[in-house]
Enzyme design. Sequence first.
Site, PDB file in Angstrom:
ATOM      1  CB  THR A  17      -0.919   0.017   1.238  1.00 18.48           C
ATOM      2  OG1 THR A  17      -0.128  -0.098   2.425  1.00 18.48           O
ATOM      3  CG2 THR A  17      -1.914  -1.118   1.195  1.00 18.48           C
ATOM      4  NE  ARG A  21       6.624   1.507   3.907  1.00 24.97           N
ATOM      5  CZ  ARG A  21       5.694   2.040   4.692  1.00 24.97           C
ATOM      6  NH1 ARG A  21       5.288   1.382   5.763  1.00 24.97           N
ATOM      7  NH2 ARG A  21       5.179   3.214   4.405  1.00 24.97           N
ATOM      8  CB  SER A 112       5.858   5.172   6.886  1.00 23.43           C
ATOM      9  OG  SER A 112       4.865   5.891   7.584  1.00 23.43           O
ATOM     10  CE  LYS A 125       4.621   7.378  -0.628  1.00 17.04           C
ATOM     11  NZ  LYS A 125       3.287   7.496   0.028  1.00 17.04           N
ATOM     12  CG  ASP A 276       5.061   9.228  10.360  1.00 15.30           C
ATOM     13  OD1 ASP A 276       4.951  10.407   9.998  1.00 15.30           O
ATOM     14  OD2 ASP A 276       4.833   8.262   9.601  1.00 15.30           O
ATOM     15  CG  ASP A 278       6.530   9.301   5.793  1.00 12.37           C
ATOM     16  OD1 ASP A 278       5.996   9.104   6.894  1.00 12.37           O
ATOM     17  OD2 ASP A 278       5.971   9.029   4.713  1.00 12.37           O
ATOM     18  NE  ARG A 281       1.745   6.039   9.520  1.00 14.05           N
ATOM     19  CZ  ARG A 281       1.146   4.846   9.577  1.00 14.05           C
ATOM     20  NH1 ARG A 281       0.549   4.459  10.676  1.00 14.05           N
ATOM     21  NH2 ARG A 281       1.168   4.035   8.531  1.00 14.05           N
ATOM     22  CB  THR A 343      -6.071   0.416   4.954  1.00 17.65           C
ATOM     23  OG1 THR A 343      -6.973   0.286   6.063  1.00 17.65           O
ATOM     24  CG2 THR A 343      -4.757   0.996   5.439  1.00 17.65           C
ATOM     25  CD  GLU A 362      -5.172   5.393   5.735  1.00 15.48           C
ATOM     26  OE1 GLU A 362      -5.421   4.915   4.627  1.00 15.48           O
ATOM     27  OE2 GLU A 362      -4.041   5.322   6.255  1.00 15.48           O
ATOM     28  CD  GLU A 363      -6.304   2.289  12.195  1.00 14.35           C
ATOM     29  OE1 GLU A 363      -5.827   2.336  13.341  1.00 14.35           O
ATOM     30  OE2 GLU A 363      -5.697   1.818  11.221  1.00 14.35           O
ATOM     31  CB  SER A 364      -2.806   3.881  10.916  1.00 13.06           C
ATOM     32  OG  SER A 364      -3.042   4.386   9.616  1.00 13.06           O
ATOM     33  CE  LYS A 375      -0.245   7.731   6.391  1.00 15.55           C
ATOM     34  NZ  LYS A 375      -0.450   6.906   5.199  1.00 15.55           N
ATOM     35  NE  ARG A 495      -1.648  -2.193  11.009  1.00 15.91           N
ATOM     36  CZ  ARG A 495      -0.467  -1.953  11.572  1.00 15.91           C
ATOM     37  NH1 ARG A 495      -0.349  -2.059  12.874  1.00 15.91           N
ATOM     38  NH2 ARG A 495       0.577  -1.609  10.840  1.00 15.91           N
TER      39      ARG A 495
END
Length: 542
Positions: A17, A21, A112, A125, A276, A278, A281, A343, A362-364, A375, A495
Amino acid sequence: MTKTIKITPFADQKPGTSGLRKKVPVFQTPGYTEAFIQSIFDSLEGYAGTTLVIGGDGRYYNREVIQTAIRMAAANGFGRVLVGQGGILSTPAASHLIRKNEAFGGLILSASHNPGGPNEDFGLKYNVANGGPAPEKLTDAIYSRSKVIDRYLIEDFDDVDLDRIGTFEAGGMIIEVINPVTDYAELMETLFDFDAIRAMIAGGFRATFDAMHAVTGPYAKEILVRRLGADPALVLNAVPLEDFGGHHPDPNLVHAKALYDTMMSADAPDFGAASDGDGDRNLIIGKGVFVNPSDSLAMLAANAHLAPGYKAGLKGIARSMPTSGAADRVAEKLGVEMHETPTGWKFFGNLLDAGRCTICGEESAGTGSDHVREKDGLWAILLWLNILAVRRQSVSDIVNDHWATYGRTFYSRHDYEAIESEKANHLMKALEDRLPELPGQSVGSLTVERADSFTYHDPVDGSISRNQGLRILFEGGARLVFRLSGTGTSGATLRVYMERHEPDPALHQQEAQAALAPVIEAAETLAGIRERTGRDAPTVIT
Protein backbone atom coordinates in the site's frame (compact mmCIF):
# COMPACT_ATOMS: atom_id res chain seq x y z
CA MET A 1 27.50 8.54 -20.62
CA THR A 2 24.54 6.21 -20.34
CA LYS A 3 25.30 2.69 -19.20
CA THR A 4 23.07 -0.33 -19.71
CA ILE A 5 23.61 -2.81 -16.88
CA LYS A 6 22.38 -6.39 -17.25
CA ILE A 7 20.51 -7.82 -14.25
CA THR A 8 18.45 -10.82 -13.20
CA PRO A 9 14.92 -10.13 -11.90
CA PHE A 10 14.15 -10.28 -8.18
CA ALA A 11 11.05 -12.21 -7.15
CA ASP A 12 10.07 -10.08 -4.14
CA GLN A 13 9.47 -6.60 -5.54
CA LYS A 14 5.69 -6.40 -5.21
CA PRO A 15 4.77 -2.92 -3.94
CA GLY A 16 2.41 -2.78 -0.97
CA THR A 17 0.00 0.00 0.00
CA SER A 18 3.00 2.32 0.48
CA GLY A 19 5.51 1.09 -2.08
CA LEU A 20 8.29 -1.44 -1.59
CA ARG A 21 9.62 -1.94 1.96
CA LYS A 22 12.47 -4.23 2.88
CA LYS A 23 15.41 -4.33 5.25
CA VAL A 24 18.36 -2.14 4.25
CA PRO A 25 20.61 -5.13 3.40
CA VAL A 26 18.00 -6.26 0.86
CA PHE A 27 18.05 -2.89 -0.89
CA GLN A 28 21.86 -3.04 -0.77
CA THR A 29 21.88 -6.29 -2.76
CA PRO A 30 23.67 -5.47 -6.03
CA GLY A 31 21.11 -4.39 -8.61
CA TYR A 32 18.11 -4.64 -6.26
CA THR A 33 17.34 -0.94 -5.88
CA GLU A 34 18.16 -0.27 -9.51
CA ALA A 35 15.85 -3.06 -10.69
CA PHE A 36 12.91 -1.60 -8.78
CA ILE A 37 13.51 1.97 -9.94
CA GLN A 38 13.88 0.81 -13.53
CA SER A 39 10.68 -1.22 -13.19
CA ILE A 40 8.92 1.99 -12.18
CA PHE A 41 10.31 3.96 -15.12
CA ASP A 42 9.55 1.15 -17.56
CA SER A 43 5.91 1.19 -16.39
CA LEU A 44 5.48 4.90 -17.16
CA GLU A 45 4.78 6.59 -20.48
CA GLY A 46 5.32 10.10 -21.78
CA TYR A 47 7.76 11.42 -19.20
CA ALA A 48 10.64 12.38 -21.53
CA GLY A 49 11.87 15.86 -20.62
CA THR A 50 9.52 16.21 -17.64
CA THR A 51 10.17 16.91 -13.94
CA LEU A 52 10.68 14.26 -11.26
CA VAL A 53 10.64 15.05 -7.52
CA ILE A 54 12.97 13.00 -5.30
CA GLY A 55 13.34 13.06 -1.52
CA GLY A 56 13.07 11.00 1.61
CA ASP A 57 12.79 10.86 5.36
CA GLY A 58 16.54 10.92 6.03
CA ARG A 59 16.80 7.34 7.21
CA TYR A 60 19.88 5.17 6.69
CA TYR A 61 20.70 4.58 2.98
CA ASN A 62 18.59 7.59 1.94
CA ARG A 63 21.46 9.57 0.38
CA GLU A 64 22.92 6.63 -1.53
CA VAL A 65 19.61 5.72 -3.15
CA ILE A 66 18.91 9.35 -4.04
CA GLN A 67 22.21 9.52 -5.95
CA THR A 68 21.27 6.32 -7.80
CA ALA A 69 17.77 7.62 -8.55
CA ILE A 70 19.13 10.90 -9.93
CA ARG A 71 21.52 9.09 -12.29
CA MET A 72 18.80 6.70 -13.42
CA ALA A 73 16.33 9.55 -13.98
CA ALA A 74 18.87 11.20 -16.27
CA ALA A 75 19.55 7.97 -18.16
CA ASN A 76 15.85 7.35 -18.66
CA GLY A 77 15.15 10.78 -20.13
CA PHE A 78 13.72 13.00 -17.40
CA GLY A 79 14.51 16.66 -18.05
CA ARG A 80 14.65 17.94 -14.48
CA VAL A 81 14.90 16.58 -10.95
CA LEU A 82 13.88 18.50 -7.82
CA VAL A 83 15.53 17.07 -4.70
CA GLY A 84 15.31 18.22 -1.08
CA GLN A 85 18.46 19.61 0.53
CA GLY A 86 20.28 16.84 2.37
CA GLY A 87 17.94 14.37 0.69
CA ILE A 88 15.23 15.48 3.13
CA LEU A 89 11.62 15.82 2.00
CA SER A 90 8.57 14.95 4.04
CA THR A 91 5.98 12.87 2.20
CA PRO A 92 3.29 15.61 2.25
CA ALA A 93 5.88 18.20 1.18
CA ALA A 94 6.86 15.93 -1.72
CA SER A 95 3.20 15.68 -2.73
CA HIS A 96 2.91 19.47 -2.67
CA LEU A 97 6.07 19.91 -4.74
CA ILE A 98 4.78 17.50 -7.39
CA ARG A 99 1.52 19.42 -7.62
CA LYS A 100 3.01 22.93 -7.46
CA ASN A 101 5.66 22.21 -10.11
CA GLU A 102 3.34 20.14 -12.32
CA ALA A 103 5.91 17.35 -12.10
CA PHE A 104 5.34 14.05 -13.85
CA GLY A 105 5.68 12.28 -10.49
CA GLY A 106 8.05 11.62 -7.63
CA LEU A 107 10.19 9.02 -5.92
CA ILE A 108 9.73 9.06 -2.15
CA LEU A 109 12.32 7.20 -0.10
CA SER A 110 10.68 6.24 3.15
CA ALA A 111 9.53 3.37 5.30
CA SER A 112 7.24 5.78 7.13
CA HIS A 113 6.98 4.97 10.84
CA ASN A 114 9.25 1.89 10.71
CA PRO A 115 12.67 1.88 12.47
CA GLY A 116 15.78 2.99 10.60
CA GLY A 117 19.43 1.95 10.64
CA PRO A 118 21.90 -0.34 8.87
CA ASN A 119 19.83 -3.45 9.59
CA GLU A 120 16.42 -1.84 9.82
CA ASP A 121 13.86 -0.75 7.25
CA PHE A 122 14.02 1.13 3.99
CA GLY A 123 11.28 1.94 1.50
CA LEU A 124 10.71 3.37 -1.93
CA LYS A 125 7.47 4.38 -3.59
CA TYR A 126 6.33 6.25 -6.67
CA ASN A 127 3.79 9.08 -6.55
CA VAL A 128 1.91 10.17 -9.66
CA ALA A 129 1.20 13.62 -11.11
CA ASN A 130 -1.63 14.44 -8.70
CA GLY A 131 0.87 14.05 -5.85
CA GLY A 132 -0.66 10.85 -4.56
CA PRO A 133 0.63 7.27 -4.34
CA ALA A 134 0.57 5.18 -7.49
CA PRO A 135 -2.83 3.52 -8.01
CA GLU A 136 -3.15 -0.26 -8.00
CA LYS A 137 -3.15 -0.47 -11.79
CA LEU A 138 0.31 1.11 -11.86
CA THR A 139 1.74 -0.82 -8.90
CA ASP A 140 0.54 -4.03 -10.55
CA ALA A 141 2.34 -3.00 -13.74
CA ILE A 142 5.51 -2.22 -11.78
CA TYR A 143 5.41 -5.64 -10.16
CA SER A 144 4.82 -7.36 -13.49
CA ARG A 145 7.78 -5.54 -14.99
CA SER A 146 10.02 -6.38 -12.00
CA LYS A 147 9.49 -10.10 -12.64
CA VAL A 148 11.01 -9.96 -16.12
CA ILE A 149 13.35 -6.98 -16.09
CA ASP A 150 16.80 -7.77 -17.48
CA ARG A 151 18.61 -4.41 -17.48
CA TYR A 152 18.67 -0.93 -16.03
CA LEU A 153 19.89 2.40 -17.41
CA ILE A 154 22.15 4.74 -15.44
CA GLU A 155 24.27 7.79 -16.21
CA ASP A 156 27.90 7.95 -15.15
CA PHE A 157 28.56 11.25 -13.35
CA ASP A 158 29.81 12.39 -9.94
CA ASP A 159 27.56 12.53 -6.88
CA VAL A 160 25.39 15.61 -6.60
CA ASP A 161 26.17 17.82 -3.57
CA LEU A 162 22.85 17.34 -1.80
CA ASP A 163 23.79 19.78 0.97
CA ARG A 164 24.20 22.80 -1.31
CA ILE A 165 21.07 24.54 -2.56
CA GLY A 166 21.39 25.39 -6.22
CA THR A 167 20.86 24.30 -9.80
CA PHE A 168 23.22 21.88 -11.51
CA GLU A 169 23.43 20.06 -14.82
CA ALA A 170 24.57 16.48 -15.26
CA GLY A 171 23.86 13.75 -17.76
CA GLY A 172 21.82 16.15 -19.89
CA MET A 173 19.39 16.79 -16.99
CA ILE A 174 18.81 19.80 -14.71
CA ILE A 175 19.14 19.00 -11.00
CA GLU A 176 17.72 21.49 -8.50
CA VAL A 177 18.57 21.07 -4.81
CA ILE A 178 15.90 23.04 -2.96
CA ASN A 179 15.00 24.03 0.58
CA PRO A 180 12.65 21.19 1.58
CA VAL A 181 10.58 23.32 3.96
CA THR A 182 9.85 26.69 2.31
CA ASP A 183 7.16 25.73 -0.21
CA TYR A 184 5.34 23.58 2.33
CA ALA A 185 5.42 26.28 5.03
CA GLU A 186 4.02 28.83 2.59
CA LEU A 187 1.18 26.44 1.73
CA MET A 188 0.32 26.09 5.42
CA GLU A 189 0.09 29.88 5.75
CA THR A 190 -2.63 29.92 3.06
CA LEU A 191 -4.73 27.38 4.96
CA PHE A 192 -4.52 28.48 8.58
CA ASP A 193 -4.83 31.68 10.60
CA PHE A 194 -1.21 32.05 11.67
CA ASP A 195 -1.98 35.42 13.29
CA ALA A 196 -4.55 33.84 15.62
CA ILE A 197 -2.26 30.93 16.50
CA ARG A 198 0.67 33.29 17.05
CA ALA A 199 -1.44 35.47 19.36
CA MET A 200 -2.58 32.44 21.35
CA ILE A 201 1.01 31.31 21.85
CA ALA A 202 2.14 34.82 22.74
CA GLY A 203 -0.61 34.88 25.36
CA GLY A 204 0.95 31.99 27.23
CA PHE A 205 -0.39 28.92 25.44
CA ARG A 206 2.26 26.21 25.51
CA ALA A 207 2.56 23.70 22.66
CA THR A 208 5.10 20.89 22.57
CA PHE A 209 6.02 18.79 19.56
CA ASP A 210 8.12 15.63 19.29
CA ALA A 211 9.71 15.22 15.85
CA MET A 212 11.09 11.81 16.93
CA HIS A 213 14.46 12.58 15.25
CA ALA A 214 12.65 12.22 11.95
CA VAL A 215 11.86 14.36 8.93
CA THR A 216 9.52 16.91 10.55
CA GLY A 217 12.17 18.48 12.78
CA PRO A 218 13.19 21.16 10.23
CA TYR A 219 9.53 21.79 9.36
CA ALA A 220 8.56 22.22 13.02
CA LYS A 221 11.43 24.62 13.69
CA GLU A 222 10.46 26.77 10.70
CA ILE A 223 6.69 26.75 11.22
CA LEU A 224 6.08 26.28 14.94
CA VAL A 225 9.08 28.20 16.24
CA ARG A 226 10.07 30.80 13.64
CA ARG A 227 6.65 31.61 12.16
CA LEU A 228 4.35 30.95 15.15
CA GLY A 229 6.58 31.76 18.10
CA ALA A 230 6.48 28.45 19.97
CA ASP A 231 9.13 27.88 22.63
CA PRO A 232 12.06 26.16 20.86
CA ALA A 233 12.73 24.17 24.04
CA LEU A 234 9.35 22.48 23.54
CA VAL A 235 10.22 21.24 20.03
CA LEU A 236 11.82 17.92 20.89
CA ASN A 237 14.14 15.58 18.93
CA ALA A 238 14.19 18.03 16.02
CA VAL A 239 17.37 16.85 14.28
CA PRO A 240 16.70 14.10 11.70
CA LEU A 241 18.98 11.10 12.31
CA GLU A 242 19.60 8.10 10.06
CA ASP A 243 18.51 5.71 12.83
CA PHE A 244 15.98 8.08 14.43
CA GLY A 245 18.16 8.12 17.52
CA GLY A 246 17.67 4.38 17.95
CA HIS A 247 13.95 4.89 18.51
CA HIS A 248 10.86 3.78 16.62
CA PRO A 249 9.41 6.88 14.89
CA ASP A 250 5.78 5.84 15.24
CA PRO A 251 3.65 8.48 17.01
CA ASN A 252 1.61 6.20 19.23
CA LEU A 253 1.28 5.80 22.98
CA VAL A 254 4.03 3.18 23.13
CA HIS A 255 6.76 4.83 21.08
CA ALA A 256 5.88 8.40 22.10
CA LYS A 257 5.40 7.50 25.77
CA ALA A 258 7.66 10.30 27.00
CA LEU A 259 5.40 12.85 25.32
CA TYR A 260 2.32 11.12 26.72
CA ASP A 261 3.76 11.14 30.26
CA THR A 262 4.56 14.84 29.92
CA MET A 263 1.02 15.62 28.81
CA MET A 264 -0.45 13.66 31.71
CA SER A 265 1.70 15.44 34.31
CA ALA A 266 0.52 18.21 36.63
CA ASP A 267 2.54 20.87 34.79
CA ALA A 268 1.67 19.67 31.30
CA PRO A 269 1.72 22.04 28.33
CA ASP A 270 -1.66 22.93 26.84
CA PHE A 271 -1.11 20.90 23.69
CA GLY A 272 1.17 18.05 22.69
CA ALA A 273 1.77 16.47 19.29
CA ALA A 274 4.18 14.22 17.41
CA SER A 275 4.77 13.09 13.86
CA ASP A 276 6.42 10.04 12.35
CA GLY A 277 9.41 9.11 10.19
CA ASP A 278 8.25 10.76 6.96
CA GLY A 279 5.90 13.36 8.42
CA ASP A 280 2.54 12.04 7.30
CA ARG A 281 1.14 10.84 10.64
CA ASN A 282 0.16 12.70 13.79
CA LEU A 283 -0.42 12.16 17.48
CA ILE A 284 -2.64 14.63 19.33
CA ILE A 285 -2.67 14.89 23.14
CA GLY A 286 -4.21 17.63 25.24
CA LYS A 287 -3.45 18.31 28.87
CA GLY A 288 -4.64 15.09 30.50
CA VAL A 289 -6.41 13.74 27.40
CA PHE A 290 -5.32 11.58 24.46
CA VAL A 291 -7.33 12.11 21.27
CA ASN A 292 -7.51 8.88 19.34
CA PRO A 293 -7.01 9.33 15.57
CA SER A 294 -10.56 8.31 14.66
CA ASP A 295 -11.97 10.94 17.02
CA SER A 296 -9.42 13.47 15.80
CA LEU A 297 -10.61 13.04 12.21
CA ALA A 298 -14.21 13.61 13.31
CA MET A 299 -13.33 16.65 15.43
CA LEU A 300 -11.21 18.24 12.72
CA ALA A 301 -14.02 17.75 10.20
CA ALA A 302 -16.59 19.23 12.58
CA ASN A 303 -14.45 22.33 13.21
CA ALA A 304 -12.56 22.78 9.93
CA HIS A 305 -14.67 25.81 8.96
CA LEU A 306 -12.85 27.78 11.68
CA ALA A 307 -9.67 27.76 9.54
CA PRO A 308 -9.49 30.17 6.58
CA GLY A 309 -8.70 27.42 4.06
CA TYR A 310 -11.94 25.58 4.91
CA LYS A 311 -14.37 28.38 5.79
CA ALA A 312 -16.50 27.53 2.74
CA GLY A 313 -17.29 24.15 4.31
CA LEU A 314 -16.54 20.58 3.33
CA LYS A 315 -17.46 18.81 0.11
CA GLY A 316 -17.35 15.49 1.89
CA ILE A 317 -15.45 13.32 4.35
CA ALA A 318 -13.69 10.02 3.70
CA ARG A 319 -12.26 7.43 6.08
CA SER A 320 -10.60 4.07 5.73
CA MET A 321 -12.81 1.11 6.55
CA PRO A 322 -11.06 0.21 9.85
CA THR A 323 -11.41 3.81 11.10
CA SER A 324 -14.29 4.31 13.53
CA GLY A 325 -17.65 5.65 12.44
CA ALA A 326 -17.25 8.86 14.47
CA ALA A 327 -16.71 10.93 11.31
CA ASP A 328 -19.85 9.44 9.74
CA ARG A 329 -21.97 11.23 12.33
CA VAL A 330 -20.28 14.52 11.52
CA ALA A 331 -20.91 14.05 7.80
CA GLU A 332 -24.56 13.28 8.49
CA LYS A 333 -25.00 16.45 10.56
CA LEU A 334 -23.18 18.58 7.97
CA GLY A 335 -25.19 17.04 5.15
CA VAL A 336 -22.12 16.06 3.12
CA GLU A 337 -20.96 12.86 1.44
CA MET A 338 -19.30 10.16 3.57
CA HIS A 339 -16.99 7.62 1.93
CA GLU A 340 -15.59 4.39 3.39
CA THR A 341 -12.49 3.21 1.52
CA PRO A 342 -9.85 0.50 1.92
CA THR A 343 -6.72 1.32 3.89
CA GLY A 344 -4.16 3.16 1.77
CA TRP A 345 -4.09 6.85 0.89
CA LYS A 346 -4.24 6.18 -2.84
CA PHE A 347 -7.94 5.35 -2.44
CA PHE A 348 -8.66 8.89 -1.27
CA GLY A 349 -6.96 10.37 -4.36
CA ASN A 350 -9.85 9.75 -6.75
CA LEU A 351 -12.34 11.24 -4.31
CA LEU A 352 -10.19 14.32 -3.72
CA ASP A 353 -9.50 14.86 -7.42
CA ALA A 354 -13.20 14.53 -8.20
CA GLY A 355 -14.20 17.03 -5.51
CA ARG A 356 -16.10 14.36 -3.60
CA CYS A 357 -14.37 14.99 -0.26
CA THR A 358 -12.29 17.67 1.47
CA ILE A 359 -10.99 15.95 4.61
CA CYS A 360 -9.99 12.31 4.94
CA GLY A 361 -8.25 10.12 7.46
CA GLU A 362 -7.21 6.75 8.77
CA GLU A 363 -7.21 5.35 12.27
CA SER A 364 -3.45 4.78 11.98
CA ALA A 365 -2.82 8.45 12.83
CA GLY A 366 -3.07 9.74 9.26
CA THR A 367 -5.23 12.75 8.48
CA GLY A 368 -5.25 15.09 5.51
CA SER A 369 -7.24 17.22 3.09
CA ASP A 370 -7.41 18.26 -0.52
CA HIS A 371 -4.34 20.53 -0.17
CA VAL A 372 -2.11 17.55 -1.10
CA ARG A 373 -2.66 13.89 -1.96
CA GLU A 374 -0.98 12.36 1.08
CA LYS A 375 -1.79 12.31 4.75
CA ASP A 376 -0.11 15.21 6.52
CA GLY A 377 0.99 15.20 10.16
CA LEU A 378 1.84 18.89 10.58
CA TRP A 379 -1.29 19.91 8.69
CA ALA A 380 -3.44 18.11 11.28
CA ILE A 381 -1.47 19.65 14.13
CA LEU A 382 -1.84 23.16 12.68
CA LEU A 383 -5.57 22.66 12.16
CA TRP A 384 -5.90 21.65 15.81
CA LEU A 385 -3.98 24.77 16.85
CA ASN A 386 -6.21 26.93 14.62
CA ILE A 387 -9.34 25.43 16.20
CA LEU A 388 -7.96 25.98 19.71
CA ALA A 389 -7.07 29.59 18.89
CA VAL A 390 -10.58 30.36 17.61
CA ARG A 391 -12.64 28.43 20.14
CA ARG A 392 -10.48 29.47 23.11
CA GLN A 393 -11.16 26.18 24.83
CA SER A 394 -8.87 23.41 25.99
CA VAL A 395 -8.43 20.18 24.05
CA SER A 396 -10.37 18.40 26.78
CA ASP A 397 -13.29 20.82 26.48
CA ILE A 398 -13.44 20.39 22.71
CA VAL A 399 -13.35 16.60 23.04
CA ASN A 400 -16.12 16.52 25.64
CA ASP A 401 -18.28 18.97 23.70
CA HIS A 402 -17.93 16.80 20.60
CA TRP A 403 -18.92 13.66 22.47
CA ALA A 404 -21.93 15.46 23.99
CA THR A 405 -23.06 16.47 20.50
CA TYR A 406 -22.35 13.29 18.54
CA GLY A 407 -21.98 10.58 21.18
CA ARG A 408 -18.69 8.84 21.93
CA THR A 409 -17.41 6.06 19.70
CA PHE A 410 -15.15 3.99 21.94
CA TYR A 411 -12.38 2.67 19.76
CA SER A 412 -9.12 0.72 20.00
CA ARG A 413 -6.65 -1.10 17.79
CA HIS A 414 -4.68 -4.14 18.98
CA ASP A 415 -1.54 -4.92 16.96
CA TYR A 416 0.15 -8.31 17.06
CA GLU A 417 3.47 -7.60 15.34
CA ALA A 418 5.93 -9.90 13.58
CA ILE A 419 3.72 -13.00 13.67
CA GLU A 420 4.90 -15.85 11.49
CA SER A 421 3.24 -15.15 8.15
CA GLU A 422 1.89 -18.69 7.84
CA LYS A 423 0.16 -18.50 11.23
CA ALA A 424 -1.30 -15.08 10.46
CA ASN A 425 -2.61 -16.22 7.08
CA HIS A 426 -4.16 -19.35 8.58
CA LEU A 427 -5.95 -17.26 11.23
CA MET A 428 -7.42 -14.95 8.61
CA LYS A 429 -8.42 -17.81 6.31
CA ALA A 430 -10.14 -19.71 9.13
CA LEU A 431 -12.05 -16.61 10.20
CA GLU A 432 -13.05 -15.74 6.65
CA ASP A 433 -14.38 -19.26 6.11
CA ARG A 434 -16.65 -18.79 9.16
CA LEU A 435 -18.12 -15.43 8.12
CA PRO A 436 -21.22 -16.77 6.29
CA GLU A 437 -22.36 -18.70 9.38
CA LEU A 438 -21.87 -15.88 11.92
CA PRO A 439 -25.00 -13.68 11.44
CA GLY A 440 -27.46 -14.40 14.23
CA GLN A 441 -24.88 -16.04 16.49
CA SER A 442 -24.34 -14.79 20.03
CA VAL A 443 -20.77 -14.07 21.14
CA GLY A 444 -20.86 -13.32 24.84
CA SER A 445 -23.28 -10.41 25.29
CA LEU A 446 -23.14 -9.49 21.60
CA THR A 447 -25.11 -10.81 18.63
CA VAL A 448 -23.63 -10.80 15.14
CA GLU A 449 -25.76 -8.86 12.67
CA ARG A 450 -23.53 -9.04 9.58
CA ALA A 451 -20.09 -10.36 8.59
CA ASP A 452 -18.17 -9.94 5.35
CA SER A 453 -14.88 -9.39 3.59
CA PHE A 454 -14.84 -5.72 2.65
CA THR A 455 -15.03 -4.94 -1.07
CA TYR A 456 -14.70 -1.34 -2.24
CA HIS A 457 -16.43 -0.01 -5.35
CA ASP A 458 -14.74 3.24 -6.32
CA PRO A 459 -17.52 5.75 -7.09
CA VAL A 460 -15.25 7.76 -9.41
CA ASP A 461 -13.61 5.25 -11.74
CA GLY A 462 -15.70 2.16 -11.04
CA SER A 463 -12.72 0.03 -10.00
CA ILE A 464 -13.27 -2.76 -7.48
CA SER A 465 -10.87 -3.63 -4.65
CA ARG A 466 -11.60 -6.92 -2.89
CA ASN A 467 -10.34 -8.60 0.29
CA GLN A 468 -9.71 -5.35 2.15
CA GLY A 469 -10.36 -6.67 5.65
CA LEU A 470 -12.80 -8.88 7.53
CA ARG A 471 -15.73 -7.09 9.18
CA ILE A 472 -18.03 -8.38 11.90
CA LEU A 473 -20.87 -6.03 12.82
CA PHE A 474 -22.98 -6.59 15.92
CA GLU A 475 -26.51 -5.55 16.75
CA GLY A 476 -26.48 -2.15 18.41
CA GLY A 477 -23.56 -0.85 16.34
CA ALA A 478 -20.45 -2.47 17.82
CA ARG A 479 -17.91 -3.63 15.24
CA LEU A 480 -14.82 -5.81 14.82
CA VAL A 481 -12.35 -5.60 11.94
CA PHE A 482 -9.40 -7.91 11.22
CA ARG A 483 -6.60 -7.02 8.80
CA LEU A 484 -3.06 -8.07 8.00
CA SER A 485 -0.91 -4.99 7.60
CA GLY A 486 1.27 -4.40 4.55
CA THR A 487 3.58 -1.81 6.16
CA GLY A 488 6.05 -4.05 7.98
CA THR A 489 9.10 -5.92 6.74
CA SER A 490 9.27 -8.87 9.19
CA GLY A 491 6.56 -11.51 9.33
CA ALA A 492 3.00 -10.21 9.45
CA THR A 493 1.19 -7.76 11.68
CA LEU A 494 -2.34 -8.71 12.66
CA ARG A 495 -4.44 -5.65 13.39
CA VAL A 496 -7.71 -6.02 15.27
CA TYR A 497 -9.99 -2.98 15.44
CA MET A 498 -12.79 -2.68 17.99
CA GLU A 499 -15.46 -0.02 18.36
CA ARG A 500 -18.71 0.64 20.18
CA HIS A 501 -20.86 3.78 20.05
CA GLU A 502 -22.18 5.21 23.31
CA PRO A 503 -24.78 7.99 23.05
CA ASP A 504 -25.21 8.52 26.83
CA PRO A 505 -22.93 11.37 28.07
CA ALA A 506 -23.04 9.90 31.57
CA LEU A 507 -20.99 6.96 30.27
CA HIS A 508 -18.48 8.88 28.15
CA GLN A 509 -15.73 8.98 30.76
CA GLN A 510 -15.23 5.21 30.88
CA GLU A 511 -11.77 3.91 30.08
CA ALA A 512 -11.80 2.73 26.46
CA GLN A 513 -10.51 -0.82 27.02
CA ALA A 514 -13.11 -1.36 29.76
CA ALA A 515 -15.91 0.03 27.59
CA LEU A 516 -14.81 -2.25 24.76
CA ALA A 517 -14.38 -5.39 26.88
CA PRO A 518 -17.27 -7.32 25.28
CA VAL A 519 -15.92 -6.56 21.78
CA ILE A 520 -12.36 -7.50 22.78
CA GLU A 521 -13.60 -10.80 24.19
CA ALA A 522 -15.55 -11.45 21.01
CA ALA A 523 -12.39 -10.97 18.95
CA GLU A 524 -10.60 -13.69 20.87
CA THR A 525 -13.59 -16.03 20.78
CA LEU A 526 -14.12 -15.67 17.04
CA ALA A 527 -10.50 -15.63 15.84
CA GLY A 528 -8.68 -17.73 18.45
CA ILE A 529 -5.74 -15.33 18.49
CA ARG A 530 -3.93 -16.91 21.45
CA GLU A 531 -4.27 -20.42 20.13
CA ARG A 532 -3.34 -19.60 16.53
CA THR A 533 -0.49 -17.12 17.13
CA GLY A 534 0.83 -18.08 20.57
CA ARG A 535 0.46 -14.45 21.66
CA ASP A 536 -1.07 -13.75 25.07
CA ALA A 537 -1.38 -10.01 24.48
CA PRO A 538 -1.06 -7.41 21.71
CA THR A 539 2.33 -5.86 21.01
CA VAL A 540 0.79 -2.38 20.84
CA ILE A 541 -2.61 -1.09 21.96
CA THR A 542 -3.81 2.25 20.62
